[in-house]
Write a protein that holds these residues in place. Structure first.
Motif, mmCIF file in Angstrom:
data_model
loop_
_atom_site.group_PDB
_atom_site.id
_atom_site.type_symbol
_atom_site.label_atom_id
_atom_site.label_comp_id
_atom_site.label_asym_id
_atom_site.label_seq_id
_atom_site.Cartn_x
_atom_site.Cartn_y
_atom_site.Cartn_z
ATOM 1 N N ILE A 112 0.852 -1.186 0.000
ATOM 2 C CA ILE A 112 0.000 0.000 0.000
ATOM 3 C C ILE A 112 0.890 1.239 0.000
ATOM 4 O O ILE A 112 1.838 1.337 0.784
ATOM 5 N N SER A 113 0.585 2.186 -0.898
ATOM 6 C CA SER A 113 1.373 3.421 -0.955
ATOM 7 C C SER A 113 1.221 4.206 0.343
ATOM 8 O O SER A 113 0.256 4.020 1.100
ATOM 9 N N LYS A 114 2.167 5.073 0.618
ATOM 10 C CA LYS A 114 2.208 5.794 1.885
ATOM 11 C C LYS A 114 0.912 6.562 2.140
ATOM 12 O O LYS A 114 0.391 7.251 1.258
ATOM 13 N N ILE A 115 0.391 6.415 3.379
ATOM 14 C CA ILE A 115 -0.887 7.017 3.756
ATOM 15 C C ILE A 115 -0.631 8.205 4.681
ATOM 16 O O ILE A 115 0.107 8.096 5.669
ATOM 17 N N GLU A 116 -1.235 9.336 4.360
ATOM 18 C CA GLU A 116 -1.142 10.523 5.205
ATOM 19 C C GLU A 116 -2.524 10.845 5.766
ATOM 20 O O GLU A 116 -3.528 10.787 5.047
ATOM 21 N N LEU A 117 -2.560 11.188 7.041
ATOM 22 C CA LEU A 117 -3.825 11.455 7.725
ATOM 23 C C LEU A 117 -4.072 12.959 7.828
ATOM 24 O O LEU A 117 -3.133 13.752 7.950
ATOM 25 N N THR A 118 -5.368 13.311 7.814
ATOM 26 C CA THR A 118 -5.781 14.717 7.892
ATOM 27 C C THR A 118 -6.417 14.984 9.255
ATOM 28 O O THR A 118 -7.248 14.197 9.725
ATOM 29 N N LYS A 119 -6.040 16.075 9.873
ATOM 30 C CA LYS A 119 -6.550 16.407 11.197
ATOM 31 C C LYS A 119 -8.041 16.737 11.134
ATOM 32 O O LYS A 119 -8.518 17.375 10.189
ATOM 33 N N LEU A 120 -8.762 16.272 12.164
ATOM 34 C CA LEU A 120 -10.196 16.523 12.235
ATOM 35 C C LEU A 120 -10.463 17.965 12.667
ATOM 36 O O LEU A 120 -9.749 18.522 13.510
ATOM 37 N N ALA A 121 -11.543 18.528 12.110
ATOM 38 C CA ALA A 121 -11.929 19.891 12.487
ATOM 39 C C ALA A 121 -12.877 19.878 13.681
ATOM 40 O O ALA A 121 -12.866 20.794 14.507
ATOM 41 N N GLU A 122 -13.688 18.823 13.799
ATOM 42 C CA GLU A 122 -14.670 18.734 14.876
ATOM 43 C C GLU A 122 -14.086 17.997 16.076
ATOM 44 O O GLU A 122 -13.257 17.093 15.924
ATOM 45 N N PRO A 123 -14.498 18.342 17.308
ATOM 46 C CA PRO A 123 -14.009 17.644 18.499
ATOM 47 C C PRO A 123 -14.535 16.210 18.565
ATOM 48 O O PRO A 123 -15.644 15.922 18.111
ATOM 49 N N VAL A 124 -13.727 15.325 19.110
ATOM 50 C CA VAL A 124 -14.106 13.909 19.240
ATOM 51 C C VAL A 124 -13.693 13.429 20.629
ATOM 52 O O VAL A 124 -13.041 14.140 21.392
ATOM 53 N N SER A 125 -14.060 12.193 20.947
ATOM 54 C CA SER A 125 -13.678 11.577 22.221
ATOM 55 C C SER A 125 -13.070 10.214 21.957
ATOM 56 O O SER A 125 -13.170 9.682 20.844
ATOM 57 N N HIS A 126 -12.455 9.625 22.987
ATOM 58 C CA HIS A 126 -11.748 8.360 22.817
ATOM 59 C C HIS A 126 -11.986 7.467 24.035
ATOM 60 O O HIS A 126 -12.333 7.939 25.121
ATOM 61 N N LEU A 127 -11.757 6.168 23.834
ATOM 62 C CA LEU A 127 -11.921 5.194 24.918
ATOM 63 C C LEU A 127 -10.835 4.141 24.800
ATOM 64 O O LEU A 127 -10.524 3.669 23.700
ATOM 65 N N SER A 128 -10.246 3.769 25.922
ATOM 66 C CA SER A 128 -9.239 2.714 25.917
ATOM 67 C C SER A 128 -9.264 1.977 27.244
ATOM 68 O O SER A 128 -9.871 2.433 28.220
ATOM 69 N N GLY A 129 -8.598 0.842 27.284
ATOM 70 C CA GLY A 129 -8.549 0.042 28.505
ATOM 71 C C GLY A 129 -7.741 -1.216 28.290
ATOM 72 O O GLY A 129 -7.164 -1.433 27.224
ATOM 73 N N VAL A 130 -7.714 -2.060 29.312
ATOM 74 C CA VAL A 130 -6.970 -3.313 29.275
ATOM 75 C C VAL A 130 -7.895 -4.462 29.625
ATOM 76 O O VAL A 130 -8.678 -4.376 30.583
ATOM 77 N N LEU A 131 -7.813 -5.552 28.857
ATOM 78 C CA LEU A 131 -8.589 -6.758 29.127
ATOM 79 C C LEU A 131 -7.680 -7.778 29.807
ATOM 80 O O LEU A 131 -6.598 -8.093 29.302
#
Length: 261
Positions: A112-131
């Motif tokens: 896969i050719s190199k992928i570049e990401l674009t910053k989001l304009a709208e606010p978002v939230s995140h979730l993480s943890g350990v199982l």
């Protein structure tokens, strides 16, 4: 009229039978039949833009189902991938999700050719943890975790070798239901409170191992008037129902089908 000696005749017959079952190649060897039902596998790899202080997740989906996940540190690679059509999802906190269609054929390498990401304009939230395993405390890897919003949207992530799962760029101020299902452990359904903009909620989950099944002898089964042990079965929508919970609202008829003989 002359007759062939019986032993000579048998030898010629065997040689003829062997010759009919194989085809010689130009070099004098014998062709080995190819198993056409065998599925070949290959590798998917590519490069991703490095973002300082941001972890980039790469998810591999087939027919809409998450089958593997890895962290990209400038590059990523999925090995032993069966031939077929896939979707790559590249996500990072605060950046738009990028997707790439990938087709593997004949077990070849797909780059896969190199992928570049674009910053989001709208606010978002995140979730993480350990199982982890509640009994041993060991992390549990390769477990599919699902988040379901009341609107019907479903998000999926898979735990890493350290048992870590992450969900990036979730809608803000939206509550979720988390579903964790892993063979040999009790199913977990957890409520996740709404997460504020630009915040990462932490939710660790301990999975409880299901005790080994006790095998009863022919004379040790249930009889008339015996209390049935509690158990769970999925319905046609893959929703699990426990006997103890169902009995609180309705009567149950259990039919045992021994199969056809």
């Amino acid at each position: 009229m002359k007759y062939l000696h019986p032993y000579l005749f048998l030898t010629l017959l065997l040689i003829g039978a062997i010759g009919c079952g194989a085809t010689e190649d130009p070099d004098g060897g014998i062709e080995v039949p190819v198993d056409e039902t065998r599925t070949s596998s290959g590798t998917i790899q590519g490069e991703v833009q490095v973002i300082d202080g941001v972890s980039i997740q790469v998810r591999l989906l087939k027919e809409g189902q998450l089958i593997s996940q890895t962290v990209a540190d400038g590059s990523f690679q999925f090995d032993n991938v069966e031939d077929g059509d896939y979707i790559l999802q590249i996500t990072a906190k605060g950046y738009e999700t990028e997707e790439r269609n990938v087709t593997l054929a004949d077990g070849k390498l797909s780059e896969i050719s190199k992928i570049e990401l674009t910053k989001l304009a709208e606010p978002v939230s995140h979730l993480s943890g350990v199982l982890t395993d509640s009994e041993t405390g060991n992390p549990l890897s390769g477990i599919l975790v699902k988040l379901m919003a009341k609107s019907g949207e479903i998000y999926e992530a898979m735990s890493s070798q350290l048992g870590v799962y992450t969900f990036e760029n979730l809608p803000v101020n939206v509550p979720f239901t988390m579903n964790v299902l892993y063979y040999g452990f009790e199913k977990q359904n957890l409520e996740v409170n709404a997460i504020s903009p630009n915040q990462t909620a932490e939710l660790d989950v301990d999975l409880i191992a299901i005790p080994d099944t006790v095998v009863l002898g022919p004379s040790e089964g249930l009889g008339v008037g015996s209390k049935a042990p509690d158990f769970e079965l999925p319905d046609s929508n893959n929703q699990t129902h426990a006997l103890s919970q169902t009995l609180t609202s309705k009567n149950i008829v259990i039919v045992f089908y021994r199969g056809a003989f």
